[in-house]
Design a protein around this motif. Sequence first.
Motif, short mmCIF file in Angstrom:
data_model
loop_
_atom_site.label_atom_id
_atom_site.label_comp_id
_atom_site.label_asym_id
_atom_site.label_seq_id
_atom_site.Cartn_x
_atom_site.Cartn_y
_atom_site.Cartn_z
N LEU A 130 59.22 86.96 78.59
CA LEU A 130 57.91 86.43 78.95
C LEU A 130 57.01 86.34 77.72
O LEU A 130 56.28 85.35 77.55
CB LEU A 130 57.26 87.29 80.03
CG LEU A 130 55.88 86.85 80.53
CD1 LEU A 130 55.92 85.44 81.11
CD2 LEU A 130 55.35 87.83 81.56
N GLY A 131 57.06 87.33 76.86
CA GLY A 131 56.28 87.29 75.62
C GLY A 131 56.65 86.09 74.75
O GLY A 131 55.78 85.40 74.22
N ARG A 132 57.95 85.83 74.61
CA ARG A 132 58.40 84.66 73.84
C ARG A 132 57.94 83.36 74.51
O ARG A 132 57.49 82.43 73.85
CB ARG A 132 59.92 84.67 73.68
CG ARG A 132 60.43 85.70 72.70
CD ARG A 132 61.91 85.52 72.39
NE ARG A 132 62.77 85.59 73.57
CZ ARG A 132 63.32 86.71 74.04
NH1 ARG A 132 63.11 87.85 73.41
NH2 ARG A 132 64.07 86.68 75.11
N PHE A 133 58.06 83.32 75.84
CA PHE A 133 57.64 82.13 76.59
C PHE A 133 56.14 81.87 76.39
O PHE A 133 55.72 80.74 76.15
CB PHE A 133 57.95 82.32 78.08
CG PHE A 133 57.46 81.21 78.96
CD1 PHE A 133 58.16 80.02 79.07
CD2 PHE A 133 56.28 81.36 79.68
CE1 PHE A 133 57.71 79.00 79.88
CE2 PHE A 133 55.82 80.34 80.48
CZ PHE A 133 56.53 79.15 80.58
N LEU A 134 55.33 82.93 76.47
CA LEU A 134 53.88 82.79 76.32
C LEU A 134 53.48 82.42 74.90
O LEU A 134 52.47 81.74 74.69
CB LEU A 134 53.17 84.06 76.76
CG LEU A 134 53.28 84.38 78.26
CD1 LEU A 134 52.72 85.76 78.55
CD2 LEU A 134 52.58 83.32 79.09
N ALA A 135 54.25 82.87 73.91
CA ALA A 135 53.96 82.50 72.53
C ALA A 135 54.17 81.00 72.32
O ALA A 135 53.44 80.36 71.56
CB ALA A 135 54.83 83.30 71.57
N LYS A 136 55.16 80.42 73.01
CA LYS A 136 55.44 78.98 72.90
C LYS A 136 54.58 78.15 73.85
O LYS A 136 54.32 76.98 73.59
CB LYS A 136 56.91 78.70 73.19
CG LYS A 136 57.85 79.23 72.15
CD LYS A 136 59.29 78.94 72.53
CE LYS A 136 60.25 79.58 71.55
NZ LYS A 136 61.65 79.43 71.98
N ASN A 137 54.21 78.74 74.99
CA ASN A 137 53.45 78.04 76.04
C ASN A 137 52.20 78.85 76.36
O ASN A 137 52.22 79.65 77.29
CB ASN A 137 54.30 77.90 77.31
CG ASN A 137 55.64 77.25 77.04
OD1 ASN A 137 55.71 76.06 76.85
ND2 ASN A 137 56.69 78.05 77.01
N PRO A 138 51.13 78.67 75.60
CA PRO A 138 49.95 79.52 75.80
C PRO A 138 49.26 79.27 77.15
O PRO A 138 49.14 78.14 77.60
CB PRO A 138 49.03 79.15 74.65
CG PRO A 138 49.51 77.83 74.16
CD PRO A 138 50.95 77.70 74.53
N TYR A 139 48.88 80.37 77.79
CA TYR A 139 48.12 80.33 79.04
C TYR A 139 46.81 81.07 78.83
O TYR A 139 46.72 81.97 77.99
CB TYR A 139 48.91 81.01 80.17
CG TYR A 139 50.02 80.15 80.72
CD1 TYR A 139 49.82 79.35 81.84
CD2 TYR A 139 51.26 80.11 80.11
CE1 TYR A 139 50.83 78.55 82.33
CE2 TYR A 139 52.28 79.32 80.60
CZ TYR A 139 52.06 78.54 81.71
OH TYR A 139 53.06 77.74 82.20
N ASP A 140 45.80 80.70 79.60
CA ASP A 140 44.50 81.38 79.54
C ASP A 140 44.49 82.65 80.36
O ASP A 140 43.67 83.54 80.12
CB ASP A 140 43.39 80.44 80.04
CG ASP A 140 43.25 79.21 79.17
OD1 ASP A 140 43.07 79.38 77.95
OD2 ASP A 140 43.34 78.10 79.71
N LEU A 141 45.37 82.73 81.35
CA LEU A 141 45.34 83.83 82.30
C LEU A 141 46.71 84.00 82.94
O LEU A 141 47.38 83.01 83.24
CB LEU A 141 44.30 83.52 83.39
CG LEU A 141 44.11 84.53 84.50
CD1 LEU A 141 43.44 85.78 83.98
CD2 LEU A 141 43.28 83.92 85.61
N ILE A 142 47.09 85.25 83.17
CA ILE A 142 48.30 85.56 83.94
C ILE A 142 47.83 86.22 85.23
O ILE A 142 47.10 87.21 85.19
CB ILE A 142 49.25 86.53 83.19
CG1 ILE A 142 49.54 86.04 81.77
CG2 ILE A 142 50.52 86.76 84.00
CD1 ILE A 142 50.25 84.73 81.69
N HIS A 143 48.23 85.67 86.36
CA HIS A 143 47.85 86.22 87.67
C HIS A 143 49.11 86.80 88.31
O HIS A 143 50.05 86.07 88.61
CB HIS A 143 47.27 85.11 88.54
CG HIS A 143 46.71 85.61 89.84
ND1 HIS A 143 45.73 84.92 90.51
CD2 HIS A 143 46.96 86.71 90.59
CE1 HIS A 143 45.42 85.58 91.63
NE2 HIS A 143 46.18 86.66 91.68
#
Length: 176
Positions: A130-143
């Motif tokens: 998930l960390g790798r995914f978020l580094a490539k695909n930035p999100y403003d918020l995780i719910h």
Amino acid sequence: GYRLVKVIFGNTRYDMKTRLESPPCPNCGKTTVFEYLFRGLYPLRHVIAMKVLHLFSNAKFTGPAELALNLCVTLRSLGVEADLAFPTVPKGRPHTLLDTARAKGIEPILGFRLNKHENPIANFLDARALGRFLAKNPYDLIHCHLDNDHRIALAATRSLGIPVIRTSYEGLGLTN
């Protein structure tokens, strides 16, 4: 720069920081970030242009799954980029969350284990993925919607600075 945004989704309330360079508001076309307030499905002000990743650590179509899916559908209809991640189930199993999500126009993210119950090894691997995914695909918020996806998201976002919120469906608040 950043600006504080106040949001209420049903019983979930939070304040967060969000980027000023957001896409234009679908209602007015302005490119600055506004304060938004939701009460159920009725926007009281503008809809914020932001990206939200919903995590759901169960592939069964349960009551909480229906609420999480409906929230994604509603947020998308209001101009929010809302994505939903959950685990897959064995092929041939009827009435899965996957079938229902696709029927509602949501193509889910299926690249994580997201076990329903805590598993230290699987959670560690999911947090890294998930960390790798978020580094490539930035999100403003995780719910997060369930206990285990909350644990995974907190571990994954620790160094990324992405706010994580959690909805409790138990009616008693959060236990951990």
